[in-house]
Design a protein around this motif. Sequence first.
Motif, PDB file in Angstrom:
ATOM      1  N   VAL A 234     -83.973   6.368 -28.113  1.00  0.00           N
ATOM      2  CA  VAL A 234     -83.898   7.805 -27.885  1.00  0.00           C
ATOM      3  C   VAL A 234     -84.261   8.190 -26.449  1.00  0.00           C
ATOM      4  CG1 VAL A 234     -84.644  10.067 -28.763  1.00  0.00           C
ATOM      5  CG2 VAL A 234     -84.524   8.105 -30.307  1.00  0.00           C
ATOM      6  N   HIS A 251     -89.024  16.108 -29.902  1.00  0.00           N
ATOM      7  CA  HIS A 251     -87.780  16.882 -30.016  1.00  0.00           C
ATOM      8  C   HIS A 251     -87.854  17.837 -31.206  1.00  0.00           C
ATOM      9  CE1 HIS A 251     -83.497  17.835 -30.118  1.00  0.00           C
ATOM     10  NE2 HIS A 251     -83.495  17.496 -31.399  1.00  0.00           N
ATOM     11  N   SER A 257     -86.419  18.222 -25.171  1.00  0.00           N
ATOM     12  CA  SER A 257     -85.064  18.293 -25.710  1.00  0.00           C
ATOM     13  C   SER A 257     -84.333  16.963 -25.541  1.00  0.00           C
ATOM     14  CB  SER A 257     -84.281  19.397 -25.006  1.00  0.00           C
ATOM     15  OG  SER A 257     -82.951  19.467 -25.486  1.00  0.00           O
ATOM     16  N   VAL A 258     -83.795  16.446 -26.651  1.00  0.00           N
ATOM     17  CA  VAL A 258     -82.968  15.240 -26.624  1.00  0.00           C
ATOM     18  C   VAL A 258     -81.523  15.690 -26.810  1.00  0.00           C
ATOM     19  CG1 VAL A 258     -82.460  13.031 -27.718  1.00  0.00           C
ATOM     20  CG2 VAL A 258     -84.826  13.840 -27.576  1.00  0.00           C
ATOM     21  N   GLU A 259     -80.629  15.254 -25.902  1.00  0.00           N
ATOM     22  CA  GLU A 259     -79.254  15.746 -25.931  1.00  0.00           C
ATOM     23  C   GLU A 259     -78.244  14.609 -25.812  1.00  0.00           C
ATOM     24  OE1 GLU A 259     -79.073  18.505 -22.714  1.00  0.00           O
ATOM     25  OE2 GLU A 259     -80.260  20.040 -23.743  1.00  0.00           O
ATOM     26  N   LEU A 263     -79.295  12.042 -28.431  1.00  0.00           N
ATOM     27  CA  LEU A 263     -79.472  12.753 -29.701  1.00  0.00           C
ATOM     28  C   LEU A 263     -78.718  12.011 -30.799  1.00  0.00           C
ATOM     29  CD1 LEU A 263     -80.657  15.253 -31.102  1.00  0.00           C
ATOM     30  CD2 LEU A 263     -78.518  16.456 -30.554  1.00  0.00           C
ATOM     31  N   VAL A 274     -80.733  14.987 -37.158  1.00  0.00           N
ATOM     32  CA  VAL A 274     -81.977  14.402 -36.645  1.00  0.00           C
ATOM     33  C   VAL A 274     -83.134  15.196 -37.231  1.00  0.00           C
ATOM     34  CG1 VAL A 274     -83.362  13.919 -34.592  1.00  0.00           C
ATOM     35  CG2 VAL A 274     -80.871  13.621 -34.521  1.00  0.00           C
TER      36      VAL A 274
END
Length: 301
Positions: A234, A251, A257-259, A263, A274
Amino acid sequence: MKKIIKCISLMIISSLLLVTSVAGFNAVTLYTDGDYTFADADAESVALYGYNGSSSALVVPASCNGRYVSSVYNYAFEDNTSITAIDFSQASRFFDSIGMKSFVNCTGLSGTLSLPASITSLGHGAFQGCTNITELQMNACVAQIPSQCFNKCASLRTVITSPFVESIDNLAFANCPYLQDIYLSTAVTYISDTAFLNSNRVRFQVFYDSYARVYAQEHGFSYVLRDGVKLSDVNGDNNVNINDVTMIQRHLAELESVEGIYLYAADVNRDGTVDVADGTALQMYLAGYDMPDPIGEILTQ
């Protein structure tokens, strides 16, 4: 009566002019140079039209009588079963086109077909029915793979396209039952709904942020992400460890923020969402439990 005769005479003259015009339009001036036959392309170049040599490998020459060879003529080698390979190593940098159905049904062609970087145009059905080609390496700078270009290439297994390919048209790779992998870049912006008709084994080698991945997903084809990111990596450090669990938790808590592809990698249990279950699944994997999902492996679908 004279008016009738005059009218008939005019009709006959018009018909003769039409026939002469069509004959002139269809006429092809051919040149022979050694084992090769050529046709006019323009004032400075010729198109390869035929080959009568004893070798089964067709070597595309650089020139003919001082004029460079720029292309292969439409239908030039249609149904030729004697040619087993095409060698472009002698072709000039001006060789840029393979015409419509130039090599259609050349069933003797086998093994790897490697198209040189100088080629910028492929004709409709250029290699259709070449049933013994097993691999296609498109070093060519073509933007479009036209309709039926590799249709019915029954033994084709691997296709490696260049970064210049933008579109793949109707039936381009249809009826290729053993096609396993096709490598596509982010430059691709259009793939016809019938491009891979009856080529049900194909797996797309694509990048996450690409039209080709979306196409594969929407049309039910399997795919492998060429980005090289692993499921559960991740934070993008190429490792799967407790730091990735922490990243999922941060997140979900909206602390970070994971994008994008990361993600996608965070969906550990691959259920399309998620959530806490993904963090739990990753913790169980790190604790040594056997998990049903390919955690730590390159992302696929």
